[in-house]
Every structure is written in structure tokens, then in C-alpha cells.
Design a protein around this motif. Sequence first.
Motif, PDB file in Angstrom:
ATOM      1  N   GLN A  58       0.672  -1.146  -0.315  1.00 44.13           N
ATOM      2  CA  GLN A  58       0.135   0.188   0.367  1.00 44.13           C
ATOM      3  C   GLN A  58       0.995   1.631  -0.289  1.00 44.13           C
ATOM      4  O   GLN A  58       0.317   2.191  -0.248  1.00 44.13           O
ATOM      5  N   LYS A  59       1.956   1.058   0.406  1.00 44.02           N
ATOM      6  CA  LYS A  59       3.117   2.326   0.403  1.00 44.02           C
ATOM      7  C   LYS A  59       2.820   3.190  -0.651  1.00 44.02           C
ATOM      8  O   LYS A  59       3.044   4.657  -0.786  1.00 44.02           O
ATOM      9  N   GLY A  60       3.201   2.286  -1.682  1.00 48.02           N
ATOM     10  CA  GLY A  60       3.051   3.605  -3.255  1.00 48.02           C
ATOM     11  C   GLY A  60       1.490   4.454  -2.841  1.00 48.02           C
ATOM     12  O   GLY A  60       1.466   5.744  -3.600  1.00 48.02           O
ATOM     13  N   THR A  61       0.676   4.019  -2.989  1.00 40.96           N
ATOM     14  CA  THR A  61      -0.398   4.003  -3.165  1.00 40.96           C
ATOM     15  C   THR A  61      -0.471   5.299  -2.211  1.00 40.96           C
ATOM     16  O   THR A  61      -1.569   6.287  -2.903  1.00 40.96           O
ATOM     17  N   LYS A  63       1.127   6.786  -1.078  1.00 37.63           N
ATOM     18  CA  LYS A  63       1.882   8.375  -1.298  1.00 37.63           C
ATOM     19  C   LYS A  63       1.942   9.386  -1.685  1.00 37.63           C
ATOM     20  O   LYS A  63       1.298  10.207  -1.848  1.00 37.63           O
ATOM     21  N   SER A  64       1.156   8.889  -2.775  1.00 40.12           N
ATOM     22  CA  SER A  64       0.204   9.550  -4.487  1.00 40.12           C
ATOM     23  C   SER A  64      -0.853  10.443  -3.262  1.00 40.12           C
ATOM     24  O   SER A  64      -1.419  11.219  -3.848  1.00 40.12           O
ATOM     25  N   LEU A  65      -1.900   9.844  -2.229  1.00 34.59           N
ATOM     26  CA  LEU A  65      -2.510  10.423  -1.697  1.00 34.59           C
ATOM     27  C   LEU A  65      -2.419  11.762  -1.012  1.00 34.59           C
ATOM     28  O   LEU A  65      -2.957  11.876  -0.612  1.00 34.59           O
ATOM     29  N   GLY A  66      -1.582  11.514  -0.303  1.00 35.06           N
ATOM     30  CA  GLY A  66      -0.557  12.694   0.207  1.00 35.06           C
ATOM     31  C   GLY A  66      -1.126  12.524   1.923  1.00 35.06           C
ATOM     32  O   GLY A  66      -1.432  11.532   2.446  1.00 35.06           O
ATOM     33  N   PRO A  67      -0.107  12.722   3.167  1.00 35.26           N
ATOM     34  CA  PRO A  67      -0.180  12.341   4.479  1.00 35.26           C
ATOM     35  C   PRO A  67      -1.694  12.511   4.788  1.00 35.26           C
ATOM     36  O   PRO A  67      -2.208  11.236   5.687  1.00 35.26           O
ATOM     37  N   GLN A  68      -2.135  13.125   4.535  1.00 37.92           N
ATOM     38  CA  GLN A  68      -3.555  13.285   5.398  1.00 37.92           C
ATOM     39  C   GLN A  68      -4.986  11.582   5.723  1.00 37.92           C
ATOM     40  O   GLN A  68      -5.156  10.910   5.693  1.00 37.92           O
ATOM     41  N   VAL A  69      -4.516  12.051   3.697  1.00 39.62           N
ATOM     42  CA  VAL A  69      -5.201  10.780   3.401  1.00 39.62           C
ATOM     43  C   VAL A  69      -4.846   9.510   3.860  1.00 39.62           C
ATOM     44  O   VAL A  69      -5.896   8.457   3.599  1.00 39.62           O
ATOM     45  N   ALA A  70      -3.682   9.435   3.609  1.00 42.88           N
ATOM     46  CA  ALA A  70      -2.421   8.319   3.353  1.00 42.88           C
ATOM     47  C   ALA A  70      -3.091   7.423   5.058  1.00 42.88           C
ATOM     48  O   ALA A  70      -2.922   6.903   4.378  1.00 42.88           O
ATOM     49  N   GLN A  71      -2.933   8.795   6.241  1.00 46.31           N
ATOM     50  CA  GLN A  71      -3.457   8.419   7.447  1.00 46.31           C
ATOM     51  C   GLN A  71      -4.413   7.553   7.541  1.00 46.31           C
ATOM     52  O   GLN A  71      -5.129   6.429   8.289  1.00 46.31           O
ATOM     53  N   VAL A  72      -5.823   7.664   7.211  1.00 44.38           N
ATOM     54  CA  VAL A  72      -6.804   7.645   6.918  1.00 44.38           C
ATOM     55  C   VAL A  72      -6.830   6.276   6.271  1.00 44.38           C
ATOM     56  O   VAL A  72      -7.849   4.810   7.231  1.00 44.38           O
ATOM     57  N   ALA A  73      -6.257   5.499   5.154  1.00 46.56           N
ATOM     58  CA  ALA A  73      -6.516   4.612   4.562  1.00 46.56           C
ATOM     59  C   ALA A  73      -5.499   3.940   5.056  1.00 46.56           C
ATOM     60  O   ALA A  73      -5.533   2.799   5.578  1.00 46.56           O
ATOM     61  N   PHE A  74      -4.357   3.627   6.435  1.00 43.53           N
ATOM     62  CA  PHE A  74      -4.140   3.174   7.009  1.00 43.53           C
ATOM     63  C   PHE A  74      -4.133   2.848   7.699  1.00 43.53           C
ATOM     64  O   PHE A  74      -4.432   1.254   8.741  1.00 43.53           O
ATOM     65  N   THR A  75      -5.702   3.734   8.343  1.00 43.55           N
ATOM     66  CA  THR A  75      -6.179   3.047   9.852  1.00 43.55           C
ATOM     67  C   THR A  75      -7.511   2.092   9.429  1.00 43.55           C
ATOM     68  O   THR A  75      -7.408   1.012  10.471  1.00 43.55           O
ATOM     69  N   LEU A 115       5.807   5.443   7.121  1.00 47.07           N
ATOM     70  CA  LEU A 115       6.533   6.377   8.410  1.00 47.07           C
ATOM     71  C   LEU A 115       6.114   7.283   8.396  1.00 47.07           C
ATOM     72  O   LEU A 115       5.398   8.296   7.698  1.00 47.07           O
ATOM     73  N   LYS A 116       7.109   7.537   6.332  1.00 44.77           N
ATOM     74  CA  LYS A 116       7.632   8.804   5.783  1.00 44.77           C
ATOM     75  C   LYS A 116       6.816   9.273   5.474  1.00 44.77           C
ATOM     76  O   LYS A 116       6.313  10.555   5.039  1.00 44.77           O
ATOM     77  N   THR A 117       5.746   8.131   4.817  1.00 40.47           N
ATOM     78  CA  THR A 117       4.856   8.737   3.650  1.00 40.47           C
ATOM     79  C   THR A 117       3.002   9.274   4.264  1.00 40.47           C
ATOM     80  O   THR A 117       2.755  10.252   3.993  1.00 40.47           O
ATOM     81  N   LEU A 118       3.549   8.505   6.081  1.00 42.41           N
ATOM     82  CA  LEU A 118       2.624   8.994   6.555  1.00 42.41           C
ATOM     83  C   LEU A 118       2.140  10.471   6.981  1.00 42.41           C
ATOM     84  O   LEU A 118       1.764  11.196   7.803  1.00 42.41           O
ATOM     85  N   GLY A 119       3.520  10.645   7.607  1.00 34.33           N
ATOM     86  CA  GLY A 119       4.165  11.659   7.994  1.00 34.33           C
ATOM     87  C   GLY A 119       3.960  11.756   9.573  1.00 34.33           C
ATOM     88  O   GLY A 119       3.715  13.129  10.277  1.00 34.33           O
TER      89      GLY A 119
END
Length: 130
Positions: A58-61, A63-75, A115-119
Motif C-alpha cells: 500500500q505504501k505507493g498508493t 504516497k500518491s494520496l498525501g499524508p492526511q488521506v494516507a493516515q485514514v487509509a492506514f487506519t 512512516l515517511k509517507t504517513l508523516g
Amino acid sequence: MISISPHRATGLALVLTAAALGLTGCGKEGYQTEPVPPPPTTISAEAAGRLCGILDGQKGTWKSLGPQVAQVAFTGVMNLWTIDDTVAGAAVAYNRDLVDTATTRACPQVRSAVLKTLGVPEFRAALGGF
């Protein structure tokens, strides 16, 4: 003086009797129940490996979403992973640091990249729904 009808007196007597019987059932120790098992304190190597595979995929996807949206996707991914592995889910709910500990051991490069992608400095900070 208060006047109570015989019907109410009977009802009151029944309620008091039931309460007294209920209280006499409690001894010094209270009601005996099965001991509650302690929560898990680790995430298995197999569960950590599955999580690392999911994060790596998922990390590539993210990264393209940006940290805020990526954190929601991570959750969301973490919720799905804990539904699939309820023991790991219980461990994470009890101690959020276990995700960081398990991924540091199992996949440190993937962990750093995600972690870098999520900020965030650690996964604990991104686990919003736990």
C-alpha cells in the motif's frame, strides 16, 4: 400513620424478600467467576509478516494520496488486519506500541518508508481508530 393496602404490603414484602435473598448470595468473596485471561502482549511473527506485506503493497498508493488521506487509509488497513487476526487486534488495542515493535523487527525498511509517507514518527501516532 401511613396506611398501606394489603396488596401493596404483599408486593413490598416480595420485593424486600427478593432483595434480601439476592444479597445473601454474596459472600465475602462476591460472586465467583472465571478469571479473565490477560491480554496478549506480543504480535506473532506470522501476523507481523502479514502486516508488513500489506504495508509494503500500500505504501505507493498512500504516497500518491498525501499524508492526511494516507493516515485514514492506514487506519482502515489496520482495522481490516485486526479483524482478520483477532489476537493481534486485541494486542494492539491493549498496547499501540506493539505495531511499532513488530514492524521494527519484521520489516524495518518498509516501516520507515510507510512512516515517511504517513508523516508520523511512529505508527502509534497514526492509529486513530484504536
